[in-house]
Design a protein around this motif. Sequence first.
Motif, PDB file in Angstrom:
ATOM      1  N   PHE A 263       0.826  -1.092  -0.060  1.00 26.80           N
ATOM      2  CA  PHE A 263      -0.049   0.012   0.140  1.00 26.80           C
ATOM      3  C   PHE A 263       0.964   1.164  -0.025  1.00 26.80           C
ATOM      4  N   PHE A 264       0.494   2.243  -0.864  1.00 23.17           N
ATOM      5  CA  PHE A 264       1.353   3.456  -0.945  1.00 23.17           C
ATOM      6  C   PHE A 264       0.581   4.900  -1.458  1.00 23.17           C
ATOM      7  N   LEU A 265       0.810   5.849  -0.778  1.00 22.04           N
ATOM      8  CA  LEU A 265       0.216   6.865  -0.787  1.00 22.04           C
ATOM      9  C   LEU A 265       0.097   7.418  -2.166  1.00 22.04           C
ATOM     10  N   ASN A 266      -1.045   7.972  -2.922  1.00 23.77           N
ATOM     11  CA  ASN A 266      -0.958   8.487  -4.247  1.00 23.77           C
ATOM     12  C   ASN A 266      -1.192  10.035  -4.217  1.00 23.77           C
ATOM     13  N   GLY A 267      -1.039  10.548  -5.171  1.00 26.60           N
ATOM     14  CA  GLY A 267      -1.345  12.164  -5.007  1.00 26.60           C
ATOM     15  C   GLY A 267      -2.576  12.701  -5.086  1.00 26.60           C
ATOM     16  N   ASP A 268      -3.660  11.907  -5.592  1.00 21.87           N
ATOM     17  CA  ASP A 268      -5.120  11.962  -5.109  1.00 21.87           C
ATOM     18  C   ASP A 268      -5.531  11.510  -3.991  1.00 21.87           C
ATOM     19  N   MET A 269      -4.739  11.361  -3.123  1.00 25.77           N
ATOM     20  CA  MET A 269      -5.082  10.812  -1.586  1.00 25.77           C
ATOM     21  C   MET A 269      -5.753   9.362  -1.857  1.00 25.77           C
ATOM     22  N   SER A 270      -5.506   8.744  -2.888  1.00 22.32           N
ATOM     23  CA  SER A 270      -5.907   7.349  -2.893  1.00 22.32           C
ATOM     24  C   SER A 270      -4.581   6.611  -2.459  1.00 22.32           C
ATOM     25  N   VAL A 271      -5.088   5.068  -2.368  1.00 21.76           N
ATOM     26  CA  VAL A 271      -3.817   4.408  -1.695  1.00 21.76           C
ATOM     27  C   VAL A 271      -3.817   3.181  -2.579  1.00 21.76           C
ATOM     28  N   SER A 272      -2.663   3.174  -3.201  1.00 22.60           N
ATOM     29  CA  SER A 272      -2.528   1.795  -4.420  1.00 22.60           C
ATOM     30  C   SER A 272      -2.582   0.705  -3.723  1.00 22.60           C
ATOM     31  N   ASN A 273      -3.113  -0.452  -4.327  1.00 19.17           N
ATOM     32  CA  ASN A 273      -3.297  -1.609  -3.682  1.00 19.17           C
ATOM     33  C   ASN A 273      -2.693  -2.654  -4.750  1.00 19.17           C
ATOM     34  N   HIS A 274      -1.550  -3.421  -4.022  1.00 24.55           N
ATOM     35  CA  HIS A 274      -0.827  -4.465  -4.600  1.00 24.55           C
ATOM     36  C   HIS A 274      -0.972  -5.717  -4.039  1.00 24.55           C
ATOM     37  N   VAL A 275      -2.043  -6.104  -3.398  1.00 31.94           N
ATOM     38  CA  VAL A 275      -2.272  -7.008  -2.784  1.00 31.94           C
ATOM     39  C   VAL A 275      -2.411  -8.212  -3.404  1.00 31.94           C
ATOM     40  N   ASP A 276      -1.419  -9.537  -3.057  1.00 26.40           N
ATOM     41  CA  ASP A 276      -1.189 -10.614  -3.658  1.00 26.40           C
ATOM     42  C   ASP A 276      -1.789 -11.781  -2.892  1.00 26.40           C
ATOM     43  N   SER A 277      -3.104 -12.335  -3.330  1.00 23.15           N
ATOM     44  CA  SER A 277      -3.733 -13.429  -2.754  1.00 23.15           C
ATOM     45  C   SER A 277      -3.055 -14.590  -2.340  1.00 23.15           C
ATOM     46  N   THR A 278      -1.795 -14.912  -3.143  1.00 15.00           N
ATOM     47  CA  THR A 278      -1.086 -16.084  -3.034  1.00 15.00           C
ATOM     48  C   THR A 278      -0.513 -15.861  -1.508  1.00 15.00           C
ATOM     49  N   MET A 306      -1.330  15.072   2.718  1.00 15.28           N
ATOM     50  CA  MET A 306      -2.104  14.252   3.357  1.00 15.28           C
ATOM     51  C   MET A 306      -2.161  14.601   4.953  1.00 15.28           C
ATOM     52  N   LEU A 307      -0.959  14.814   5.659  1.00 17.10           N
ATOM     53  CA  LEU A 307      -1.105  14.798   6.881  1.00 17.10           C
ATOM     54  C   LEU A 307      -1.593  16.271   7.366  1.00 17.10           C
ATOM     55  N   SER A 308      -1.313  17.368   6.607  1.00 21.70           N
ATOM     56  CA  SER A 308      -1.907  18.778   6.865  1.00 21.70           C
ATOM     57  C   SER A 308      -3.449  18.753   6.970  1.00 21.70           C
ATOM     58  N   SER A 309      -3.956  17.901   6.447  1.00 25.07           N
ATOM     59  CA  SER A 309      -5.641  17.859   6.152  1.00 25.07           C
ATOM     60  C   SER A 309      -6.403  16.795   6.872  1.00 25.07           C
ATOM     61  N   SER A 310      -7.067  17.087   7.902  1.00 26.68           N
ATOM     62  CA  SER A 310      -7.962  16.086   8.600  1.00 26.68           C
ATOM     63  C   SER A 310      -8.766  15.243   7.671  1.00 26.68           C
ATOM     64  N   ALA A 311      -9.350  15.755   6.548  1.00 22.46           N
ATOM     65  CA  ALA A 311     -10.085  15.137   5.623  1.00 22.46           C
ATOM     66  C   ALA A 311      -9.339  14.187   4.876  1.00 22.46           C
ATOM     67  N   ASN A 312      -8.059  14.753   4.519  1.00 23.94           N
ATOM     68  CA  ASN A 312      -7.256  13.695   3.872  1.00 23.94           C
ATOM     69  C   ASN A 312      -6.845  12.450   4.543  1.00 23.94           C
ATOM     70  N   ARG A 313      -6.306  12.934   5.719  1.00 22.33           N
ATOM     71  CA  ARG A 313      -6.038  11.906   6.742  1.00 22.33           C
ATOM     72  C   ARG A 313      -7.132  10.874   6.889  1.00 22.33           C
ATOM     73  N   GLU A 314      -8.342  11.093   7.126  1.00 20.90           N
ATOM     74  CA  GLU A 314      -9.206  10.389   7.121  1.00 20.90           C
ATOM     75  C   GLU A 314      -9.656   9.379   6.083  1.00 20.90           C
ATOM     76  N   ALA A 315      -9.479   9.954   5.047  1.00 17.04           N
ATOM     77  CA  ALA A 315      -9.754   9.508   3.642  1.00 17.04           C
ATOM     78  C   ALA A 315      -8.701   8.083   3.475  1.00 17.04           C
ATOM     79  N   VAL A 316      -7.437   8.531   3.911  1.00 16.75           N
ATOM     80  CA  VAL A 316      -6.441   7.490   3.847  1.00 16.75           C
ATOM     81  C   VAL A 316      -6.728   6.288   4.663  1.00 16.75           C
ATOM     82  N   VAL A 317      -7.219   6.593   6.039  1.00 13.04           N
ATOM     83  CA  VAL A 317      -7.576   5.882   6.932  1.00 13.04           C
ATOM     84  C   VAL A 317      -8.725   4.956   6.703  1.00 13.04           C
ATOM     85  N   LYS A 318      -9.518   5.489   5.993  1.00 17.34           N
ATOM     86  CA  LYS A 318     -10.749   4.867   5.532  1.00 17.34           C
ATOM     87  C   LYS A 318     -10.647   3.756   4.500  1.00 17.34           C
ATOM     88  N   GLN A 319      -9.589   3.899   3.487  1.00 15.96           N
ATOM     89  CA  GLN A 319      -9.225   3.163   2.624  1.00 15.96           C
ATOM     90  C   GLN A 319      -8.320   1.831   3.197  1.00 15.96           C
TER      91      GLN A 319
END
Length: 544
Positions: A263-278, A306-319
Motif C-alpha cells: 500500500f502506497f500513498l498517491n497524489g489524489d489521496m488514494s492508496v495503491s493496492n498491490h495485494v497478492d492473494s497467494t 495528506m498529513l496537514s488535512s484532517s479530511a485527507n487523513r481520514e480518507a486514507v485511514v478509511k481506505q
Amino acid sequence: MKKINMKQAYRPLWKAILIGAIMLGSVAGNGGGIVHAAGNQSDFQDTRTSYAREAIDRLVNQGIVAGTTEHSFEPKKAVTRAEFASFAVRLLALKPVKNSMNPYADVSAKAWYYGNVATMTNLSILEGKGQRLFQPNASITREEAAALLVRMLKQRPVEMNNLADTYSDAAEISTWARPYVQTVYRLGLMRGSDGLFRPGEQVTREEAAVMLDAILQNQTWAAQLKRKDQHGIQLGWQYNSSTAEFIKQVQQSPVNTLVPRWFFLNGDMSVSNHVDSTLISWASSTDRKLWPLLGNRSNKELTHQMLSSSANREAVVKQVTSFVRTYKLGGINVDFENVDPSDREGFTAFVTSLTNALHKLGAVVSVDVSPDLGTDWTAAFDYVKLGELSDYMVLMSYEEHWSGDPKPGSVASLPWVERALVTMLNEVANGKTILALPLYTRDWSMTSPETASWDITLGEQGTRAAATGSRTQWDTSLSQYRINYTAAHAAREIWAEESRSLSAKVLMSSEQNIAGLAYWYMGGETADVWNAITNAMRFESYTF
C-alpha cells in the motif's frame, strides 16, 4: 524499512572476554568422529573401568559427545579445543553455524568442527588465540575449561581472595583465571583432587564428560536447556523479490510476521493496492502474520498534503481500514520517511486515527522510525506519543553512515545500535519495541565516498572478502569485520554485516527484553545468518 538519508548519531561491550581465556569443542577427533544416535547405549570398550563411564553414556545417549571410533572413546586422551567447542554447542542445544566469513585462518570451512567453532565465537563464549588463530587441535587446560564452563552458564566470575584456602597450588593459577576457578568450584563443576586444582594440566575427554554431565544433572539448568524457542515478533520486509521468492526466503528464516510492500500513498489521496492473494493464503496456512506496509515513497510534499488535512487523513485511514477488513490482515506497518518537521502533529493524529480504526477490527499498527538523534530527519516523530498510541515501534537501526555520506563507516556498528535502542527505550516501552537489523552493508570508496559507494548484499560482501588481495580484520570496538581491498587502483572498505556481527546485536537487544526483531531486507542475507540469530536469541534466553 531502509531509510533514505539520515544524520548519524557505545555501548560498553557486554561481553567481558579476559585475555588468555580459551574455549573448547566437540565430537570426536579423527575426521569428525562417530556420533552415536540419541537413545543408543554406548559400547566403548575402553570406558568400562573409567570413573566417568556413566557420564559418558548419558552424554552419548543425548548425542552430545561421541567416540573417536565406533568402539573407542579414548577417555584419557586430551580433549581438543575443536572437540570441546562441539560438545558445548550440543549441550547448549544450539545449531552449528557455517559463517560465510571464517573467523580463523587456521580453521578450514570444510572441517567437521567449523560450524561449532563459529557458533561459540559468534556468542563470544570462545575466541581465538591471537589474530585470526584458533588452534583447533590444541588441548585445553583445566583453568581454560573453567573459563568456558562459566561463560556457557552465563555466570559472573567473582574472585573472593581465598583460593589459597581451597587449593595448595593456588599460586599457579593464572591471574585472569582465578575468578573462573573460584566460580566453577562454587558451582560444583570442578573441584580438583588432593587439595590441588592443577590449572595447567590438560583436560582429558573423560574429565570433559564429567564436567558437562554435571551441568545436565542440575535440574534447573537442564530445564533451561530443554526450553522451546520463543522468538517473539520476527518481522521481515519484502523487497525486490517475487511472492515465490519471498516465501522461500521466509521459509529459511525464523520470520513469523510478513511485511509485503502493498500500500502506497498517491497524489489524489488514494492508496495503491498491490495485494497478492497467494501470499495471503500462504501466510494463513503457515500461521504467519501479515502486516503489509503503508508507505509514502519518501515524498515529503505528498505526505504533507495528506498529513496537514484532517479530511485527507481520514480518507486514507478509511481506505486502509477497508483493505484490512477485506483481506483479513493482522495489521499495518506504517513506513513514512522524509516527513517534514511541520507535520509532527499531523503524523501523530494520523497514527491515532488509524490505530483506533484498526483496533476495532482486531488488527495492530506498527510504526517504523529511525533513531532519535535530534535531526530534521526524525523531528516529525513524537516518539513518546507514538509509542503510547501504536502497538509497536520498529527502530530502523541502520544508516549510521548513509548513502552519500562524505565520511565512510559502518552502516550499523554495535555501539551505535545500542545507543539508538537505549534512547528509544527511554521513550517507548520494551514490550512495544522491535529492533530492525540490516541484511545489507555498503561498499565504500575511500577516496570518493559520497559518489562512488554503493549498497551490497551480504553475499556480495563475502565475494569481495574472498577476493585475492583483500584483507579482513575483526574490529572489537565495533563488533564487525572490516574488509579492505583495491579496485581500479583505488582503496575500498566494507564494514561487514554477517553472522558474528549480527549475533552481537541480537545478544545486546535480547538483554533489553524487547518485543522482537525485524530485518531489512529479506533476501539480502546469506544462509548462515538465520542459525546465528536464533542461537543468539536462544542463548540469551537462558537464565541459569
